[in-house]
Design a protein around this motif. Structure first.
Motif, short mmCIF file in Angstrom:
data_model
loop_
_atom_site.label_atom_id
_atom_site.label_comp_id
_atom_site.label_asym_id
_atom_site.label_seq_id
_atom_site.Cartn_x
_atom_site.Cartn_y
_atom_site.Cartn_z
N VAL A 15 31.75 -22.19 10.15
CA VAL A 15 32.35 -22.47 9.16
C VAL A 15 33.84 -21.99 9.43
O VAL A 15 34.11 -20.85 9.71
CB VAL A 15 31.87 -21.85 8.15
CG1 VAL A 15 32.56 -21.92 6.88
CG2 VAL A 15 30.23 -22.18 7.84
N VAL A 16 34.80 -23.00 9.29
CA VAL A 16 36.30 -22.83 9.29
C VAL A 16 36.57 -22.40 7.67
O VAL A 16 36.39 -23.64 6.93
CB VAL A 16 36.94 -23.87 9.71
CG1 VAL A 16 38.39 -23.60 9.92
CG2 VAL A 16 36.41 -24.09 11.45
N SER A 17 37.50 -21.50 7.35
CA SER A 17 37.81 -21.35 6.11
C SER A 17 39.17 -20.36 6.01
O SER A 17 39.48 -19.79 6.88
CB SER A 17 36.72 -20.54 5.20
OG SER A 17 37.12 -20.31 3.92
N ALA A 18 40.01 -21.03 4.96
CA ALA A 18 41.26 -19.97 4.61
C ALA A 18 41.10 -18.89 3.83
O ALA A 18 42.12 -18.15 3.51
CB ALA A 18 42.27 -21.20 4.10
N ARG A 19 39.90 -18.79 3.35
CA ARG A 19 39.52 -17.41 2.26
C ARG A 19 38.12 -17.09 2.92
O ARG A 19 37.47 -17.66 3.58
CB ARG A 19 39.60 -18.12 1.10
CG ARG A 19 38.42 -18.93 0.60
CD ARG A 19 38.90 -19.66 -0.68
NE ARG A 19 37.60 -20.37 -1.24
CZ ARG A 19 37.00 -20.35 -2.33
NH1 ARG A 19 37.57 -19.36 -3.34
NH2 ARG A 19 36.24 -21.23 -2.50
N PRO A 20 37.78 -15.87 2.49
CA PRO A 20 36.58 -15.22 2.79
C PRO A 20 35.28 -16.24 2.36
O PRO A 20 35.49 -16.85 1.20
CB PRO A 20 36.39 -13.79 2.00
CG PRO A 20 38.03 -13.53 1.87
CD PRO A 20 38.63 -14.82 1.58
N VAL A 21 34.40 -16.41 3.21
CA VAL A 21 33.21 -17.11 2.57
C VAL A 21 32.06 -16.42 2.35
O VAL A 21 31.71 -15.71 2.89
CB VAL A 21 32.86 -18.00 3.95
CG1 VAL A 21 31.73 -18.78 3.52
CG2 VAL A 21 33.83 -18.88 4.63
N GLU A 22 32.11 -16.47 0.88
CA GLU A 22 30.98 -15.79 0.21
C GLU A 22 30.66 -16.31 -1.01
O GLU A 22 31.14 -17.35 -1.56
CB GLU A 22 31.75 -14.23 -0.25
CG GLU A 22 32.91 -14.20 -0.97
CD GLU A 22 33.67 -12.91 -1.08
OE1 GLU A 22 33.18 -12.16 -0.22
OE2 GLU A 22 34.48 -12.79 -1.89
N GLY A 23 29.44 -15.82 -1.59
CA GLY A 23 29.08 -16.13 -3.09
C GLY A 23 28.72 -17.86 -2.79
O GLY A 23 27.68 -18.28 -1.73
N GLN A 24 28.87 -18.66 -3.68
CA GLN A 24 28.64 -19.98 -3.97
C GLN A 24 29.09 -20.89 -2.74
O GLN A 24 28.61 -21.61 -2.09
CB GLN A 24 29.33 -20.80 -5.15
CG GLN A 24 28.32 -20.37 -6.28
CD GLN A 24 28.87 -21.26 -7.45
OE1 GLN A 24 29.90 -21.62 -7.81
NE2 GLN A 24 27.74 -21.67 -8.39
N LEU A 25 30.43 -20.34 -2.25
CA LEU A 25 31.03 -20.95 -1.12
C LEU A 25 30.23 -20.80 0.16
O LEU A 25 29.65 -21.83 0.89
CB LEU A 25 32.34 -20.53 -0.83
CG LEU A 25 33.24 -21.28 0.40
CD1 LEU A 25 33.32 -22.66 0.22
CD2 LEU A 25 34.41 -20.61 0.56
N LEU A 26 29.71 -19.80 0.43
CA LEU A 26 28.72 -19.38 1.53
C LEU A 26 27.49 -20.32 1.28
O LEU A 26 27.05 -20.78 2.27
CB LEU A 26 28.45 -17.79 1.43
CG LEU A 26 27.36 -17.47 2.66
CD1 LEU A 26 28.01 -17.84 4.09
CD2 LEU A 26 27.18 -16.07 2.37
N ALA A 27 26.94 -20.22 0.13
CA ALA A 27 25.67 -20.98 0.06
C ALA A 27 26.01 -22.51 0.19
O ALA A 27 25.07 -23.21 0.95
CB ALA A 27 25.14 -20.98 -1.31
N HIS A 28 27.01 -23.04 -0.26
CA HIS A 28 27.43 -24.28 0.25
C HIS A 28 27.57 -24.61 1.51
O HIS A 28 26.98 -25.60 2.09
CB HIS A 28 28.62 -24.48 -0.69
CG HIS A 28 29.45 -26.09 -0.63
ND1 HIS A 28 28.87 -26.87 -1.50
CD2 HIS A 28 29.86 -26.70 0.49
CE1 HIS A 28 29.74 -28.15 -1.11
NE2 HIS A 28 29.76 -28.08 0.11
#
Length: 78
Positions: A15-28
């Motif tokens: 997973v490449v992200s410009a912000r922390p990957v947590e919550g709904q974004l992590l589940a997605h």
């Protein structure tokens, strides 16, 4: 990445992200990893073909990930 209205992108198991990957974004994004596990090497070409046909907002794999993360109600519920 954020300029394109995307917070993160999953490529295989990464997973490449410009912000922390947590919550709904992590589940997605975890749902996209599960999709990758199911489709294997066909995931990327199938994803791209569906993106051409449906665009991002109506993309079946995105809708499934949004439902899995709670961003959209489960199918059949309002």
């Amino acid at each position: 990445m954020l300029r394109a209205d995307r917070a993160a992108m999953t490529i295989g198991f990464v997973v490449v992200s410009a912000r922390p990957v947590e919550g709904q974004l992590l589940a997605h994004e975890r749902h996209h990893v599960r999709q990758y596990c199911a489709w294997g090497p066909l995931f990327s070409p199938v994803y791209l073909l569906l993106a051409i046909a449906y665009g991002y907002r109506r993309h079946p794999m995105e809708i499934a990930a949004q439902r899995a993360s709670g961003e959209l109600p489960a199918r059949g519920r309002v």
